[in-house]
Design an enzyme around this catalytic site. Sequence first.
Site, PDB file in Angstrom:
ATOM      1  N   ARG A   1       0.956  -1.155   0.083  1.00 56.42           N
ATOM      2  CA  ARG A   1      -0.001  -0.061  -0.066  1.00 56.42           C
ATOM      3  C   ARG A   1       1.030   1.324  -0.004  1.00 56.42           C
ATOM      4  O   ARG A   1       2.062   1.462   0.695  1.00 56.42           O
ATOM      5  CB  ARG A   1      -0.974   0.022   1.205  1.00 56.42           C
ATOM      6  CG  ARG A   1      -1.953   1.374   1.595  1.00 56.42           C
ATOM      7  CD  ARG A   1      -3.009   1.085   0.587  1.00 56.42           C
ATOM      8  NE  ARG A   1      -4.271   1.792   0.897  1.00 56.42           N
ATOM      9  CZ  ARG A   1      -5.232   1.960   0.266  1.00 56.42           C
ATOM     10  NH1 ARG A   1      -5.122   1.611  -1.055  1.00 56.42           N
ATOM     11  NH2 ARG A   1      -6.202   2.652   0.436  1.00 56.42           N
TER      12      ARG A   1
ATOM     13  N   THR B   1      -9.234   0.108 -10.217  1.00 56.73           N
ATOM     14  CA  THR B   1      -8.342  -0.665  -9.581  1.00 56.73           C
ATOM     15  C   THR B   1      -8.536  -1.844 -10.216  1.00 56.73           C
ATOM     16  O   THR B   1      -9.150  -2.142 -11.151  1.00 56.73           O
ATOM     17  CB  THR B   1      -9.045  -0.930  -8.004  1.00 56.73           C
ATOM     18  OG1 THR B   1      -8.809   0.214  -7.480  1.00 56.73           O
ATOM     19  CG2 THR B   1      -8.183  -2.016  -7.238  1.00 56.73           C
TER      20      THR B   1
ATOM     21  N   THR C   1      -3.955  -0.858  -7.343  1.00 51.43           N
ATOM     22  CA  THR C   1      -4.400   0.274  -7.730  1.00 51.43           C
ATOM     23  C   THR C   1      -3.780   1.607  -7.953  1.00 51.43           C
ATOM     24  O   THR C   1      -2.848   1.753  -7.319  1.00 51.43           O
ATOM     25  CB  THR C   1      -5.926   0.500  -6.886  1.00 51.43           C
ATOM     26  OG1 THR C   1      -6.648   1.636  -7.153  1.00 51.43           O
ATOM     27  CG2 THR C   1      -5.179   0.925  -5.421  1.00 51.43           C
TER      28      THR C   1
ATOM     29  N   ASN D   1      -5.831   4.221  -7.373  1.00 53.09           N
ATOM     30  CA  ASN D   1      -7.154   4.793  -6.628  1.00 53.09           C
ATOM     31  C   ASN D   1      -8.127   5.441  -7.788  1.00 53.09           C
ATOM     32  O   ASN D   1      -8.905   4.571  -8.048  1.00 53.09           O
ATOM     33  CB  ASN D   1      -6.790   5.875  -5.891  1.00 53.09           C
ATOM     34  CG  ASN D   1      -8.340   6.398  -4.898  1.00 53.09           C
ATOM     35  OD1 ASN D   1      -8.809   5.538  -4.711  1.00 53.09           O
ATOM     36  ND2 ASN D   1      -8.295   7.468  -4.431  1.00 53.09           N
TER      37      ASN D   1
ATOM     38  N   ASP E   1      -8.079   7.802   0.157  1.00 50.68           N
ATOM     39  CA  ASP E   1      -8.915   6.995   0.739  1.00 50.68           C
ATOM     40  C   ASP E   1      -8.507   7.318   2.500  1.00 50.68           C
ATOM     41  O   ASP E   1      -8.979   6.542   3.204  1.00 50.68           O
ATOM     42  CB  ASP E   1      -8.094   5.583   0.743  1.00 50.68           C
ATOM     43  CG  ASP E   1      -8.899   5.039  -0.480  1.00 50.68           C
ATOM     44  OD1 ASP E   1      -9.722   5.310  -1.074  1.00 50.68           O
ATOM     45  OD2 ASP E   1      -8.129   4.129  -1.022  1.00 50.68           O
TER      46      ASP E   1
ATOM     47  N   SER F   1     -10.046  -1.091   1.067  1.00 51.76           N
ATOM     48  CA  SER F   1     -11.202  -2.236   0.888  1.00 51.76           C
ATOM     49  C   SER F   1     -10.770  -3.225  -0.178  1.00 51.76           C
ATOM     50  O   SER F   1     -11.665  -4.186  -0.212  1.00 51.76           O
ATOM     51  CB  SER F   1     -12.600  -1.209   0.192  1.00 51.76           C
ATOM     52  OG  SER F   1     -12.883  -0.472   1.028  1.00 51.76           O
TER      53      SER F   1
ATOM     54  N   GLY G   1     -12.987  -1.834  -7.347  1.00 51.16           N
ATOM     55  CA  GLY G   1     -14.308  -1.208  -7.105  1.00 51.16           C
ATOM     56  C   GLY G   1     -14.344  -0.481  -5.840  1.00 51.16           C
ATOM     57  O   GLY G   1     -15.563  -0.088  -5.504  1.00 51.16           O
ATOM     58  N   GLY G   2     -13.526  -0.201  -5.458  1.00 47.60           N
ATOM     59  CA  GLY G   2     -13.383   0.684  -4.113  1.00 47.60           C
ATOM     60  C   GLY G   2     -14.189  -0.045  -3.004  1.00 47.60           C
ATOM     61  O   GLY G   2     -14.188  -1.029  -2.848  1.00 47.60           O
TER      62      GLY G   2
HETATM   63  N1  GLY Z   1      -8.412   2.625  -3.461  1.00 48.76           N
HETATM   64  C1  GLY Z   1      -9.442   2.015  -3.183  1.00 48.76           C
HETATM   65  C2  GLY Z   1      -9.344   0.958  -2.210  1.00 48.76           C
HETATM   66  O1  GLY Z   1      -7.801   0.758  -1.672  1.00 48.76           O
HETATM   67  O2  GLY Z   1      -9.957   0.539  -1.742  1.00 48.76           O
END
Ligand code: GLY
Length: 582
Positions: free
Chosen positions: A116, A394, A412, A414, A436, A466, A486-487
Amino acid sequence: MARAAMISRRLFAALLVATAVSTTAFGQQQRRFYVPPVAGSVRSVAAEGGMVVAQENLAARIGADILRQGGNAVDAAVATGFTMAVTYPRAGNIGGGGFMVIHLAERNEDVAIDYRETAPQTATSDMFLGADGKPDPDKSRNSALGIGVPGTVAGLALALEKYGSGKFTLAQILKPAIDLARDGFVVTDDTADTLPDMYRRMSRWPNSATIFSRADGTPLHEGDLLIQSDLTATLTAICEQGPRAFYEGAVAEQLVKAIRGAGGIISLDDLKSYRAVIRAPVRGTYRGYDIVSMPLPSSGGIVLLEILNILEGFPMSDMTQGSAASLHVMIEAMKRGYADRARLLGDLAFVDAPTQILIAKDYAAKQRASIDLTRATPWAGSLDARPLREGSNTTHYSVIDAKGNAVSNTYTLNFPYGLGLVAEGTGVLLNNELDDFTAAPGASNAFGLVGFEANLPGPGKRPLSSMSPTIVLKDGKPVLVTGSPGGSRIISAVTQVIVDVIDYRMDVAAAVAAPRLHHQWLPDEVRVERGFPDDVLAELRAKGHRLVEPLGYSSANSILVTPDGPRGGADPRTRGSEAAAQ
Ligand code: GLY
């Protein structure tokens, strides 16, 4: 209702403030409705050895080719990941970050790699507030302040080094990606359709737009060749000098120059100190299957387990798949899981999140007891709904090899094409992942996800995600490899694939293609795809659910392992997705 009463007055006050100030990016983005295929018309793809199921077919085939050459699932996953940075620029990346869950068959071990993005060291908890002290979404979504220190290069290289077969060097794994960046590849209809939207965002940085332009300055069309010379040079530097070439030296200097030139705060030191982290996955069970998924800083695994634990107490297989009864309990379980996400979860290095309590079966029993089978529980009172942003932002792919090693990877930028800023001279599209974070207690991100103190920005902190790369095991062997972009909709999409496969014994392609719905606590609405019968929707409305179309994009490219071998379900929501057999 009982749990709603537990929400403090302060929290509700914060929610109301946040509702008033939240805005949604891409509000005018073109909406394409997913129309599910006619039942029985989709078939999974069989493989005798391993397979790669991804949203972009060139990358899926390159991964399958690595398997054919004797690579393991991790070798193939790393090759697919680097290739998608070239062939699927809206989400595949080296300028963003993600998560990988790995099952190692011979060691019977499961590991998670957290790559991340991190906030820079000079990040502050109020960095996304405006002069009036209120959240300013423009800062986190549309400015270089939203860029997180990218993790993908470190994460993919770490996966290869620790868990690859040892038969391939990083240079060998990178070669197909470099070839495609240098020689170009033909732009598909799927990518061409995303470029006009991307262009508006990129117009602030003409150098970025040029990469995706024809000679006349208009966006590339379907059938045009996309050549990425600067990206070729960056990938070649990583190939020749290893992953540190991205984080130190000439590439890092170019990244920092571009980011700071655009108003961002990432420093050379932030890049140099970035590390991907090996973590123990979050684990639980569902009807005798082991669920192995991503731990914090992704909320994905925890919320997925909460939802599955609640559902386990209901006789799902006695309720018809897609019936109002089955969908009602899924919606109610989602609401409860997403509520905990909002209130309690954040980066473990900063927040004492109660993971073990949240994924415990007795906690699920308490949550289940508050579900009324006849009525929707009103979780959000009268708060205004915020529309969910559409997004193809993503990307997820699933890999398995002939020995039973499996990789579930979601990564991703984002937003689609991230911030839209390509660092000059590098070809690297930069993320806007720091959106986020929660700008202020009760504020929501671009996915309408509300958060509180646990997810405020902080120096070196990783924003709550997510993303839910997940491997389902039976007796220590993978049976399902799944995940989705899909966030906020990722967790609910993964839940529905798992329930459709385990409870309803659906073929993986049918499970992936089936219409999905989504509730994320706030806004208090059920987002639905097309394809649910009218009588089912009417029954859900009669129970008090507020149904809203459309449900934003998801793409759960999955693999089911059957006694006859793996079967791939490429998600028909993505044109160009493919299950590539070894
Ligand atoms: N940017 C979407 C996630 O990390 O959930």
